[in-house]
Write a protein that holds these residues in place. Structure first.
Motif, PDB file in Angstrom:
ATOM      1  N   MET A 185       5.407  75.122  24.456  1.00  0.00           N
ATOM      2  CA  MET A 185       6.804  75.219  24.020  1.00  0.00           C
ATOM      3  C   MET A 185       7.014  76.572  23.328  1.00  0.00           C
ATOM      4  O   MET A 185       6.675  76.727  22.155  1.00  0.00           O
ATOM      5  N   ASP A 191      22.452  74.744  34.408  1.00  0.00           N
ATOM      6  CA  ASP A 191      21.027  74.912  34.094  1.00  0.00           C
ATOM      7  C   ASP A 191      20.604  76.387  34.071  1.00  0.00           C
ATOM      8  O   ASP A 191      19.454  76.700  33.816  1.00  0.00           O
ATOM      9  N   VAL A 249      22.957  79.525  29.332  1.00  0.00           N
ATOM     10  CA  VAL A 249      23.680  78.365  28.806  1.00  0.00           C
ATOM     11  C   VAL A 249      22.789  77.811  27.684  1.00  0.00           C
ATOM     12  O   VAL A 249      21.717  77.271  27.932  1.00  0.00           O
ATOM     13  N   TYR A 250      23.233  78.016  26.458  1.00  0.00           N
ATOM     14  CA  TYR A 250      22.402  77.680  25.307  1.00  0.00           C
ATOM     15  C   TYR A 250      23.150  76.765  24.335  1.00  0.00           C
ATOM     16  O   TYR A 250      24.379  76.810  24.266  1.00  0.00           O
ATOM     17  N   GLY A 251      22.431  76.023  23.552  1.00  0.00           N
ATOM     18  CA  GLY A 251      23.039  75.314  22.442  1.00  0.00           C
ATOM     19  C   GLY A 251      23.534  76.346  21.429  1.00  0.00           C
ATOM     20  O   GLY A 251      22.872  77.364  21.215  1.00  0.00           O
ATOM     21  N   ALA A 270       9.299  82.944  22.405  1.00  0.00           N
ATOM     22  CA  ALA A 270      10.621  83.048  23.034  1.00  0.00           C
ATOM     23  C   ALA A 270      11.447  84.165  22.399  1.00  0.00           C
ATOM     24  O   ALA A 270      12.178  84.882  23.089  1.00  0.00           O
ATOM     25  N   MET A 301      17.991  81.608  16.754  1.00  0.00           N
ATOM     26  CA  MET A 301      17.433  82.866  17.278  1.00  0.00           C
ATOM     27  C   MET A 301      17.931  84.061  16.458  1.00  0.00           C
ATOM     28  O   MET A 301      17.178  84.949  16.089  1.00  0.00           O
ATOM     29  N   ARG A 359      15.027  78.881  34.775  1.00  0.00           N
ATOM     30  CA  ARG A 359      15.273  78.082  33.576  1.00  0.00           C
ATOM     31  C   ARG A 359      15.084  78.924  32.321  1.00  0.00           C
ATOM     32  O   ARG A 359      14.206  79.783  32.268  1.00  0.00           O
ATOM     33  N   GLY A 360      15.912  78.646  31.304  1.00  0.00           N
ATOM     34  CA  GLY A 360      15.780  79.345  30.030  1.00  0.00           C
ATOM     35  C   GLY A 360      15.650  78.337  28.907  1.00  0.00           C
ATOM     36  O   GLY A 360      15.497  77.141  29.156  1.00  0.00           O
ATOM     37  N   PHE A 361      15.737  78.799  27.675  1.00  0.00           N
ATOM     38  CA  PHE A 361      15.644  77.850  26.560  1.00  0.00           C
ATOM     39  C   PHE A 361      16.976  77.127  26.379  1.00  0.00           C
ATOM     40  O   PHE A 361      17.984  77.511  26.961  1.00  0.00           O
ATOM     41  N   PHE A 362      16.998  76.056  25.609  1.00  0.00           N
ATOM     42  CA  PHE A 362      18.285  75.432  25.294  1.00  0.00           C
ATOM     43  C   PHE A 362      18.455  75.179  23.801  1.00  0.00           C
ATOM     44  O   PHE A 362      19.475  75.503  23.224  1.00  0.00           O
ATOM     45  N   CYS A 363      17.432  74.575  23.147  1.00  0.00           N
ATOM     46  CA  CYS A 363      17.645  74.147  21.758  1.00  0.00           C
ATOM     47  C   CYS A 363      17.014  75.093  20.729  1.00  0.00           C
ATOM     48  O   CYS A 363      17.452  75.157  19.590  1.00  0.00           O
ATOM     49  N   ALA A 364      15.962  75.802  21.147  1.00  0.00           N
ATOM     50  CA  ALA A 364      15.249  76.764  20.281  1.00  0.00           C
ATOM     51  C   ALA A 364      14.606  76.119  19.043  1.00  0.00           C
ATOM     52  O   ALA A 364      14.174  76.825  18.145  1.00  0.00           O
ATOM     53  N   VAL A 365      14.564  74.793  18.986  1.00  0.00           N
ATOM     54  CA  VAL A 365      13.935  74.136  17.837  1.00  0.00           C
ATOM     55  C   VAL A 365      12.931  73.046  18.242  1.00  0.00           C
ATOM     56  O   VAL A 365      12.699  72.099  17.503  1.00  0.00           O
ATOM     57  N   GLU A 384      21.257  68.921  19.750  1.00  0.00           N
ATOM     58  CA  GLU A 384      22.532  69.351  20.318  1.00  0.00           C
ATOM     59  C   GLU A 384      22.791  68.703  21.671  1.00  0.00           C
ATOM     60  O   GLU A 384      21.884  68.599  22.499  1.00  0.00           O
ATOM     61  N   ARG A 431      14.802  86.498  30.003  1.00  0.00           N
ATOM     62  CA  ARG A 431      15.520  85.254  29.724  1.00  0.00           C
ATOM     63  C   ARG A 431      15.109  84.115  30.641  1.00  0.00           C
ATOM     64  O   ARG A 431      15.380  82.956  30.354  1.00  0.00           O
ATOM     65  N   VAL A 432      14.509  84.449  31.790  1.00  0.00           N
ATOM     66  CA  VAL A 432      14.058  83.396  32.708  1.00  0.00           C
ATOM     67  C   VAL A 432      12.631  83.017  32.319  1.00  0.00           C
ATOM     68  O   VAL A 432      11.716  83.815  32.429  1.00  0.00           O
ATOM     69  N   CYS A 467       9.535  78.218  22.262  1.00  0.00           N
ATOM     70  CA  CYS A 467      10.513  78.416  21.181  1.00  0.00           C
ATOM     71  C   CYS A 467       9.883  78.096  19.825  1.00  0.00           C
ATOM     72  O   CYS A 467      10.451  78.401  18.776  1.00  0.00           O
ATOM     73  N   PRO A 481      19.743  80.075  32.864  1.00  0.00           N
ATOM     74  CA  PRO A 481      19.451  80.701  31.568  1.00  0.00           C
ATOM     75  C   PRO A 481      20.692  81.458  31.077  1.00  0.00           C
ATOM     76  O   PRO A 481      21.342  82.159  31.848  1.00  0.00           O
ATOM     77  N   CYS A 487      20.619  84.643  35.740  1.00  0.00           N
ATOM     78  CA  CYS A 487      21.123  84.305  34.414  1.00  0.00           C
ATOM     79  C   CYS A 487      22.640  84.290  34.479  1.00  0.00           C
ATOM     80  O   CYS A 487      23.234  84.754  35.455  1.00  0.00           O
ATOM     81  N   ALA A 506      21.147  76.723  18.768  1.00  0.00           N
ATOM     82  CA  ALA A 506      19.937  77.409  19.227  1.00  0.00           C
ATOM     83  C   ALA A 506      20.097  78.919  19.072  1.00  0.00           C
ATOM     84  O   ALA A 506      19.214  79.620  18.584  1.00  0.00           O
TER      85      ALA A 506
END
Ligand SMILES: Cc1cc2nc3c(=O)[nH]c(=O)nc-3n(C[C@H](O)[C@H](O)[C@H](O)COP(=O)(O)OP(=O)(O)OC[C@H]3O[C@@H](n4cnc5c(N)ncnc54)[C@H](O)[C@@H]3O)c2cc1C
Ligand code: FES
Lengths: 379, 103
Positions: free
Chosen positions: B81, A150, A154-156, B37, A163, B58-64, A141, B46-47, B83, A152, A239, A159
């Motif tokens: 990793m 950046d 803000v996600y794809g 995750a 989840m 920072r958090g996750f972004f792609c989860a894959v 993505e 979430r952090v 996730c 937390p 967040c 993604a």
């Protein structure tokens, strides 16, 4: 990935030679990625009697399909009306029935000079060698840059779909979606099904990117779609707590005074995908920049062969399109890989002719003009 | 358990057994086998890490498993990793600072 290999670069050639390859015989065809494209390639090649292995980094096969709870569009021959999760099941059952070798939870991390793959599974790195490789690793993505992007939250969009639909966890309570392509239209609908609020979908262009049916469905559910809007900022301490959006002008410039703050704890980015072609760079394949196909894509001819005659590609890795076309490209790649190794026969020929016919049927729709002109450009 | 979808019009979730693990030394529960995750987000965490230079959350972004946005310290190892890494009973999970403590 675990970390006992963390001190050395596990991808170095020296390291890989420390592992014995005796447990892993040489294969005719090795397929990287077990999504719809890779699975079809494997099924076809195995049916033609090639010795095949499929490598995938997930615990289950199916790629993107394992999170698609909606019914697919298209013709009957392409599983129209069947949910993505069920298509994954059908293909996985076929792989089982044909007794195709599958390596799950295994990530291909390198392509070496002697045409060997480095595969990382449960902390072990080992080589796999095949006469022909079919890369079907899909896409990742795209990210969008804005103030605090950046944070937390803000996600794809994909993604969050993973989840929610694979693990049954929703990482927020109220979402704002950026982008109105099919992913940007489908994921919010599935969020509603999971009991999550959707504040809005915003789209920078003056028209909705995805299919009309998906857009109509989400509008009926009461979610507004703001055209000619973009996001300029995420707000929040640790967040996301809110997002600031703005209207844009003819040159996509932000229009002062139109800013609006939207309360949300998730910002879902659904602005497109990029083919995962890193391994193909390593393999020395020619990579072309073709925006119509998703950016940097491996050059391939109509047989799905790259600039190297022992490397084939198919699916989202070859061009960002959809599952139905990914499966057809997979069939062509699988059959052509077989023909390259052995000889063309009646069965392989039929598979290719039929798949090409169905592909040109799908690609004759106005939605697919972009793909055709992209493929044309590459040739 | 709170934080998990229980009723869904299409999906039925088959989950592993409930296990205890630790986040920053605090005991929490999760389902064995789901990615770490997922367990953290179900528990409202979430952090996942703090950035190297500017100490940003920072958090996750792609989860894959494609973007490395979710690296944490697990059982003393940095850069796991989360996730993708399945949850197991008794795991000790910590927010990673920058590149992590142990290299
Ligand atoms: C929200 C959403 C809705 C969609 N709706 C539709 C629809 O209605 N109709 C339709 O036709 N299409 C739809 N699509 C598109 C469709 O899902 C994709 O086009 C299709 O899954 C692409 O198939 P693929 O096999 O090329 O890649 P993928 O399905 O992405 O599979 C690639 C696999 O390779 C694995 N992999 C990647 N790198 C490695 C590596 N280095 N080592 C090992 N394994 C690796 C990946 O983890 C993955 O399992 C949708 C997509 C999304 C995200
Ligand atoms: S969130 Fe991208 S690798 Fe984990």
């Amino acid at each position: 990935m675990n970390s006992s290999t963390k001190n050395q670069d596990p991808r170095s050639q020296k390291n890989i030679q420390n592992f014995s390859s005796s447990k892993f015989p040489n294969f005719d065809i090795c397929i990287i990625g077990g999504g719809p494209a890779g699975l079809e390639a494997g099924i076809v090649a195995k049916e033609l009697d090639a010795n095949v292995i499929i490598i995938d980094d997930n615990p289950v096969l199916g790629g993107q399909l394992i999170k698609q709870t909606h019914k697919f569009f298209g013709s009957k021959a392409h599983y129209c009306g069947v949910r993505g999760i069920d298509i994954a099941k059908i293909l996985t059952d076929m792989v089982d029935e044909l007794k195709i070798d599958v390596l799950n939870n295994a990530t291909v991390v390198g392509y070496y000079d002697d045409d060997t793959l480095g595969v990382l599974k449960e902390d072990k790195l080992f080589p796999i060698k095949a006469k022909i490789y079919i890369f079907a690793a899909g896409a990742s993505e795209n990210m969008l840059v804005f103030e605090n992007s950046d944070l937390p939250g803000v996600y794809g969009a994909g993604a969050v779909q993973t989840m929610m639909n694979v693990y049954g966890v929703v990482p927020g309570k109220r979402a704002l979606v950026i982008g109105s392509g099919n992913i940007g239209l489908i994921v919010p609908y599935q969020l509603l099904q999971a009991g999550v609020e959707v504040a809005a979908i915003i789209e920078i262009l003056d028209k909705i990117g995805g299919y009309y049916v998906h857009a109509a469905k989400i509008k009926r559910a009461g979610v507004p779609i703001y055209l000619r809007h973009t996001i300029i900022q995420a707000k929040g301490k640790d967040c996301v707590e809110a997002a600031v959006i703005t209207q844009v002008g003819d040159k996509f410039e932000n229009l002062k005074g139109t800013e609006k703050t939207i309360e949300c704890d998730m910002i879902l980015i659904a602005i497109g995908l990029s083919p995962l072609c890193e391994l193909l760079y390593q393999a020395g394949c020619r990579i072309d920049y073709v925006p119509e196909l998703g950016g940097n894509v491996p050059y391939h001819n109509e047989n799905m062969m790259t600039s190297k005659s022992h490397i084939f590609v198919c699916g989202d890795l070859a061009c960002i399109e959809e599952a139905s076309t990914a499966m057809l490209e997979g069939k062509i790649a699988g059959a052509k890989a077989y023909e390259t190794l052995y000889k063309e026969n009646k069965k392989s020929n039929e598979i290719i002719v039929q798949a090409n016919k169905e592909l040109s049927n799908i690609r004759s729709s106005p939605f697919e003009q972009r793909i055709l002109s992209g493929k044309e450009k590459m040739r | 358990m709170k934080g998990y979808i229980t009723e869904h019009p299409i999906l039925e979730f088959k989950r592993g057994k409930k296990v205890k693990f630790y986040f920053e030394d605090k005991e929490i529960e999760g389902y064995e086998g789901l990615p770490i995750a997922a367990a953290l987000h179900a528990a409202g965490i979430r952090v996942l890490s703090i950035s190297e230079r500017y100490n940003r959350p920072r958090g996750f972004f792609c989860a894959v498993g494609k973007c490395s946005s979710c690296l944490m310290e697990v059982d003393g190892n940095s850069n796991v990793m989360v996730c993708m890494e399945p949850l197991r009973s008794g795991m000790r999970v910590r927010r990673q600072k920058g590149k992590g403590q142990k290299q």
